[in-house]
Design an enzyme around this catalytic site. Sequence first.
Site, short mmCIF file in Angstrom:
data_model
loop_
_atom_site.label_atom_id
_atom_site.label_comp_id
_atom_site.label_asym_id
_atom_site.label_seq_id
_atom_site.Cartn_x
_atom_site.Cartn_y
_atom_site.Cartn_z
CG HIS A 22 75.33 37.58 19.65
ND1 HIS A 22 74.86 37.89 18.40
CD2 HIS A 22 76.43 36.80 19.46
CE1 HIS A 22 75.63 37.33 17.49
NE2 HIS A 22 76.59 36.67 18.09
CB CYS A 23 72.96 43.14 20.49
SG CYS A 23 71.50 42.17 20.11
#
Length: 333
Positions: free
Chosen positions: A324-325
Amino acid sequence: MTDPQTHVMPAEEAPHQATFMQWPVHPKVYRDRIFREMVQQTITDIANAIAEFEPVYLLADGAEHRRARRGLSDGVTLWDIPTDDLWCRDAGPIFVQGSDGTLAQRQIQFNGWGRRQPHRNDAAIAARVAERLDLPLLPSGLVGEGGGVEQSGHGLLMAHESSWVNPNRNPGLSRDEIGARLCTALGAERIIWSPGLVGEDITDYHIDSLARFTGPERVLITLPDRPDPRDPFHKAALETHDILAAAGLEIEVIPEPTRARIEHPDFVASYANYYVCNGAVIAPYFGDAETDEIAAQALARHYPGREIVMLNVDPLGELGGGIHCATQQMPAG
């Protein structure tokens, strides 16, 4: 000038036009060439997995394109926008949608997680993407990172105070002022704050490595099965869980792996750090067969009809982040 429209950041599971990612290169961040190449390969793997379901734009300085192109599928397009590191959730464009359906970008200024890391190129990425797409760049009055706030797309935000109410990002602003600006920036009605944890990692404990919205008031969270009372992250995670529960949210817990491939106290083994794209969820697995399966089943329940694609992204976990980062969605216009 006052913005005449309300702009909303849609839920991640809403339809996308594309995904944005960044190519990691900065020599002061990646001093070890072999590890840098491992991280670049991980970014390649994530980009190719997402490109099976939607277009991917990978941002990189033009001088890096030949190297970056190796191994990338045809569904990944390279854009000549210089980068320092890979964390597109934090430094990349934050797309919002106006009440008339048109897209814009919301500027939450990236400053290297409180000036902890070189970020000359990354600090300019959002503006450069907006210029290339000819989209308005709407100010928020905030310094911070997209990974520091989680949005439901239905009027609710959650965040750790430690990533925002911090003199290294927003000196002189109160929690209420920051919360109001975040709600305006992302088109939300309210925010649930938890204290978080200052200074134990470069992000001051981003919420997206712990808890994610999977519906208007439904949350998936990763917690240790046997919390260590001496571990500050365990204490902070349990506190966040209790605050979210007290707010009336429906919560499902995925246990952290107990037998991961990498066993190091700084390794981030978060099943919550997944990415939802068109038709799929791109998620990490850590080599613990039992918890990997629990995570896959939970994601399948929360995102019915989507393929669950699980990848080994251990180099990102060694850096303190995850899938996600490394990604940022561009909603369908």
